[in-house]
Motif scaffolding. Structure first.
Motif, PDB file in Angstrom:
ATOM      1  N   THR A  42      -5.392  -5.884   3.658  1.00  0.00           N
ATOM      2  CA  THR A  42      -6.067  -5.244   2.529  1.00  0.00           C
ATOM      3  C   THR A  42      -7.174  -6.154   2.023  1.00  0.00           C
ATOM      4  O   THR A  42      -7.100  -7.376   2.140  1.00  0.00           O
ATOM      5  N   ILE A  94      -6.436   0.267  -3.065  1.00  0.00           N
ATOM      6  CA  ILE A  94      -4.992   0.040  -3.137  1.00  0.00           C
ATOM      7  C   ILE A  94      -4.399   0.308  -4.513  1.00  0.00           C
ATOM      8  O   ILE A  94      -3.184   0.342  -4.668  1.00  0.00           O
ATOM      9  N   LEU A 100      -2.438   4.189  -0.399  1.00  0.00           N
ATOM     10  CA  LEU A 100      -1.558   3.269   0.332  1.00  0.00           C
ATOM     11  C   LEU A 100      -0.858   4.016   1.459  1.00  0.00           C
ATOM     12  O   LEU A 100      -0.744   3.513   2.584  1.00  0.00           O
ATOM     13  N   ASN A 119      -1.539  -8.844   2.283  1.00  0.00           N
ATOM     14  CA  ASN A 119      -2.018  -8.281   1.020  1.00  0.00           C
ATOM     15  C   ASN A 119      -3.018  -9.209   0.366  1.00  0.00           C
ATOM     16  O   ASN A 119      -2.666 -10.088  -0.404  1.00  0.00           O
TER      17      ASN A 119
END
Length: 122
Positions: A42, A94, A100, A119
């Motif tokens: 991400t 996100i 997601l 992440n």
């Protein structure tokens, strides 16, 4: 974790002869740590996320780039592919739960699994 990695390299070097071939074999073993793994990263359109994507791809991962900027995501994917890696992107924010799900669904559709989740965004 880093000290363990350093100790691993030191022990490998002690075991190997000092020939160029042996050092090449050590490098190949290290560079393939993520070979065949699928990694979602991400916030991978810039900064640390982008650089992590490049390293993961260099180490053999199939990388899924996520972020909000499609032009930058495409640039990261193109760079990875140009260097022999495999990557795709999913544009998502996100902060939105449904997005997601979109990231995971598109990754599973393309690769069938998720092995690593990095992440970085947020």
């Amino acid at each position: 974790m880093f000290p363990d990695f350093v100790n691993y390299i030191i022990n490998k070097r002690k075991q190997a002869s000092q020939t160029q071939h042996s050092l090449y074999c050590i490098r190949e073993e290290i560079m393939d740590r993520l070979k065949g793994k699928v990694a979602i990263i991400t916030g991978a359109t810039s900064g640390m996320g982008r650089d992590t994507a490049y390293v993961f791809a260099e180490e053999g991962a199939k990388v899924v780039i996520t972020g909000r900027d499609e032009a930058r995501a495409k640039e990261v994917v193109d760079t990875i592919k140009k260097n022999g890696g495999e990557a795709m992107y999913v544009i998502a924010d996100i902060a939105d739960r449904s997005q997601l799900d979109k990231i995971v669904d598109e990754t599973l559709a393309a690769y069938g699994t998720v092995d690593v989740l990095y992440n970085n965004a947020g």
